[in-house]
Design an enzyme around this catalytic site. Sequence first.
Site, PDB file in Angstrom:
ATOM      1  NE  ARG A 196      -3.090   0.763  -0.692  1.00 55.88           N
ATOM      2  CZ  ARG A 196      -3.311   0.885  -1.995  1.00 55.88           C
ATOM      3  NH1 ARG A 196      -2.867   1.936  -2.668  1.00 55.88           N
ATOM      4  NH2 ARG A 196      -3.947  -0.062  -2.636  1.00 55.88           N
TER       5      ARG A 196
ATOM      6  CE  LYS B 289      -2.689  28.436  -5.158  1.00 59.64           C
ATOM      7  NZ  LYS B 289      -3.726  28.985  -6.062  1.00 59.64           N
TER       8      LYS B 289
ATOM      9  CG  ASP C  38      -3.568  37.963  -8.884  1.00 64.02           C
ATOM     10  OD1 ASP C  38      -3.679  36.738  -8.997  1.00 64.02           O
ATOM     11  OD2 ASP C  38      -4.168  38.638  -8.025  1.00 64.02           O
TER      12      ASP C  38
END
Length: 285
Positions: free
Chosen positions: A106, A141, A223
Amino acid sequence: MFIADLPYAKTLRDHLVRSIRFALEEDLGSGDITALLIPAQQTSQAQVITREPGVLCGREWFEEVFRQIDPTVTLNWLKQDGDTLLANDILVELRGNTRAILTAERSALNFLQTLSGSATLARRYAMAVAGKALVILDTRKTLPGLRLAQKYAIAVGGCQNHRLGLYDMFLIKENHIAGCGGIANAVKRAQEIAPDKKIEVEVESLEQLLEALDLPVDVIMLDNFNVQQTAEAVKLTQGRIKLEASGNMDLERIAELTGVLPDYVSVGKLTKDISSLDLSLRLVG
């Protein structure tokens, strides 16, 4: 692509070993009690397959999990990082102690499927601007603790890395500008603090763009400019400085910008909105 190809390869390898050690501590705790159902000396063969198409990334993380669990387990890779995968492709064949394979399964898959998910998404964005003078950048991020791993995956997918963290370049944004009393003050202070570091400034209007153009900065971030504003910014700049378009960028917005052509587009979705590739490990003998 290989980790060794990156300028931050040594740091990434150090992070890799530590992140896997922590992941195994988190998963194993006092020990894998379910694996104790298997006779201690039993050996098996296994395969990892992908159930969906994508781009492979994370081989060294997968290998390190087995290295820390049981280095005698052998891995025969049929695919390389960066390879395009089809559903039901076999990625790697394993042979070794059955308990070790099942204990490591896993954690090894978690790293491989997560990084493959990032690389797969990055490949879609890279293909969207193929042949265009437009570079797709990642952002900060990222998943906590997997910053450099995900940035490696972005590079594998064909996009480029922005700054690695808060230490390797200045990115002067709205709040920094407000705190310094203006763009010029912020840039001057940055030069005093670390004159050798690259400086990028975020602007929110064409007026701020004109102000930043007169300052010693390396990149200007636009932006949340719309397509028309971006086109005007490109026209005003006339190649004097690199421009980066930013703010909720997706494939649709990037398609619009390919006709305007800033130098860069930064995309937070590359690392924060990923879907892990659907991988599966099965014993086959």
